[in-house]
Design a protein around this motif. Structure first.
Motif, short mmCIF file in Angstrom:
data_model
loop_
_atom_site.label_atom_id
_atom_site.label_comp_id
_atom_site.label_asym_id
_atom_site.label_seq_id
_atom_site.Cartn_x
_atom_site.Cartn_y
_atom_site.Cartn_z
N LEU A 161 1.01 -1.28 -0.06
CA LEU A 161 -0.14 0.00 0.00
C LEU A 161 0.77 1.39 -0.07
O LEU A 161 1.78 1.35 0.84
N MET A 162 0.73 2.25 -1.05
CA MET A 162 1.63 3.24 -1.13
C MET A 162 0.70 4.52 -1.31
O MET A 162 -0.33 4.56 -1.75
N ILE A 163 1.25 5.58 -0.47
CA ILE A 163 0.77 6.88 -0.61
C ILE A 163 1.71 8.01 -0.91
O ILE A 163 3.19 7.34 -1.16
N ASP A 164 1.86 9.27 -1.04
CA ASP A 164 2.80 10.28 -1.14
C ASP A 164 2.62 10.97 0.32
O ASP A 164 1.55 10.98 0.84
N SER A 165 3.50 11.99 0.49
CA SER A 165 3.36 12.81 1.63
C SER A 165 2.58 13.88 1.86
O SER A 165 2.47 14.58 2.72
N SER A 166 1.57 14.03 0.53
CA SER A 166 0.65 15.14 1.07
C SER A 166 -0.26 14.22 1.73
O SER A 166 -1.21 15.07 2.20
N ALA A 167 -0.18 13.19 2.25
CA ALA A 167 -1.01 12.75 2.94
C ALA A 167 -1.07 12.86 4.64
O ALA A 167 -1.76 12.53 5.41
N ASP A 168 0.02 13.98 4.67
CA ASP A 168 0.23 14.21 6.01
C ASP A 168 0.56 13.11 7.31
O ASP A 168 -0.03 13.26 8.31
N ILE A 169 1.40 12.28 6.92
CA ILE A 169 1.71 11.08 7.77
C ILE A 169 2.77 11.13 8.13
O ILE A 169 4.02 11.32 7.44
N THR A 170 3.28 10.97 9.49
CA THR A 170 4.60 10.80 10.17
C THR A 170 5.31 9.34 9.68
O THR A 170 4.70 8.36 9.36
N LYS A 171 6.89 9.43 9.86
CA LYS A 171 7.36 8.20 9.43
C LYS A 171 6.66 6.98 10.38
O LYS A 171 6.62 5.78 10.22
N GLU A 172 6.57 7.32 11.85
CA GLU A 172 6.16 6.47 12.73
C GLU A 172 4.85 5.89 12.60
O GLU A 172 4.46 4.74 12.54
N LYS A 173 3.75 6.71 11.94
CA LYS A 173 2.82 6.34 11.59
C LYS A 173 2.50 5.24 10.38
O LYS A 173 1.65 4.55 10.54
N ALA A 174 3.32 5.86 9.42
CA ALA A 174 3.40 5.06 8.25
C ALA A 174 3.72 3.70 8.72
O ALA A 174 3.42 2.66 8.01
N LYS A 175 4.78 3.48 9.16
CA LYS A 175 5.57 2.35 9.77
C LYS A 175 4.41 1.38 10.59
O LYS A 175 4.22 0.17 10.20
N GLU A 176 3.83 1.79 11.57
CA GLU A 176 2.50 1.34 12.16
C GLU A 176 1.67 0.74 11.33
O GLU A 176 1.16 -0.39 11.51
N LEU A 177 1.26 1.49 10.21
CA LEU A 177 0.06 1.13 9.28
C LEU A 177 0.65 0.17 8.11
O LEU A 177 -0.18 -0.25 7.34
N ASN A 178 2.13 0.21 8.00
CA ASN A 178 2.45 -0.39 7.02
C ASN A 178 2.25 0.16 5.82
O ASN A 178 1.73 -0.30 4.49
N LEU A 179 2.28 1.37 5.44
CA LEU A 179 2.17 2.10 4.55
C LEU A 179 3.71 2.70 3.90
O LEU A 179 4.36 3.34 4.60
N HIS A 180 3.70 2.74 2.62
CA HIS A 180 4.92 3.17 1.75
C HIS A 180 4.73 4.59 1.51
O HIS A 180 3.77 4.91 0.57
N VAL A 181 5.76 5.38 1.74
CA VAL A 181 5.27 6.75 1.50
C VAL A 181 6.49 7.08 0.55
O VAL A 181 7.60 7.37 0.81
N LEU A 182 5.72 7.81 -0.65
CA LEU A 182 6.66 8.61 -1.56
C LEU A 182 6.91 9.94 -0.97
O LEU A 182 5.79 10.71 -1.14
N ARG A 183 8.02 10.51 -0.64
CA ARG A 183 8.23 11.74 -0.27
C ARG A 183 8.18 12.93 -1.18
O ARG A 183 8.94 12.59 -2.28
#
Length: 279
Positions: free
Chosen positions: A6-28
């Motif tokens: 599951l992938m999003i970009d950083s316009s989603a306003d998510i911290t690295k910690e929360k992304a890791k918790e939810l197993n989301l891959h973030v394109l910065r």
């Protein structure tokens, strides 16, 4: 069951910690301050962006680097069967269209949603995506459900107009007149685009009007509700209570991060709702 990244970009306003918790891959996304480029959450912090804005420096954001997006897809497909990407709204960024075009080269292994989402509602939608995958929905089926049933409505209320003026959302003349007359604009996000909703004379009236707009003609139980603040948790807490009283439903609290913060400025409050998708 296929393993889906599951992938999003950083316009989603998510911290690295929360992304890791939810197993989301973030394109910065890149951030440019006075002509110098940084990478959001990597080489510049939210606090540093805020300091730059308050010092009236030029702060801009750029689309995710295409090469970084392709590399992320390739890396994820080494450990997953498919990639499901929910990017920034197509009305606010060309990234969405670019990603849809590039995904055609991946023979169905990369699914890109024609998005109308921005900020933390993207994360909430991806939590629904995760549950749909666990129930056996395919990426194609989920994409169709989001594009046909997904709905975001938000109202943004800026405390100051400096950042909106600098970003071109309102003209310097309008900002000057609004400041002189103490007019507070309400901006709406509908179908992924930002537009002027209304203008009122005080912040208190603006918050009341914002709640009226997001709650009008809907059953509150059909939506997930939130208040998002830009470094003003006390104001956010007060607005959260106002919204909860209006709808009788729980309201989540979140904060704008670098990408959105750089466009709206400190003190901005957002009221938002996301429709629950049936699955």
């Amino acid at each position: 069951m296929k393993k889906v990244a599951l992938m999003i970009d950083s316009s989603a306003d998510i911290t690295k910690e929360k992304a890791k918790e939810l197993n989301l891959h973030v394109l910065r996304m890149p951030v440019i301050v006075d002509g110098k480029e940084y990478m959001e959450a990597e080489t510049i912090t939210d606090e540093e962006v805020l300091e730059a804005l308050e010092a009236q420096k030029s702060v801009k954001t750029a689309q995710p680097i295409v090469g970084d997006m392709i590399r992320m897809w390739d890396d994820l497909l080494k450990t997953h069967d498919e990639v499901f990407y929910l990017p920034l709204s197509n009305a606010l960024s060309g990234t969405n269209k670019t990603a849809i075009t590039l995904a055609k080269n991946y023979e169905g292994k990369v699914t890109v949603v024609q998005s109308e989402f921005v900020c933390y509602p993207t994360v909430i939608m991806m939590q629904m995506v995760k549950e749909m995958i666990e129930k056996g929905y395919t990426c194609a089926q989920i994409k169709e459900k989001i594009e046909t049933e997904g709905e975001l409505l938000a109202v943004l209320i800026p405390e100051k107009l400096d950042t909106l003026k600098a970003g071109g959302r309102i003209s310097p003349a309008v900002a000057a007149i609004a400041g002189l007359l103490k007019i507070v604009p309400l901006l709406n996000i509908r179908h992924g685009a930002i537009d002027l909703e209304d203008k009122v004379r005080t912040l208190k009236k603006a918050y009341q009007k914002g709640i009226e707009v997001v709650t009008k003609d809907v059953n509150p139980e059909d939506y997930i509700w939130m208040v998002i603040d830009a470094f003003d948790p006390k104001k956010s807490e007060d607005c959260k209570k106002m919204l909860e009283e209006a709808i009788g439903q729980p309201v989540q609290q979140h904060s704008f991060k670098t990408v959105v913060l750089s466009h709206v400025g400190k003190g901005t409050i957002g009221f938002g709702r996301i429709k629950k998708i049936e699955y």
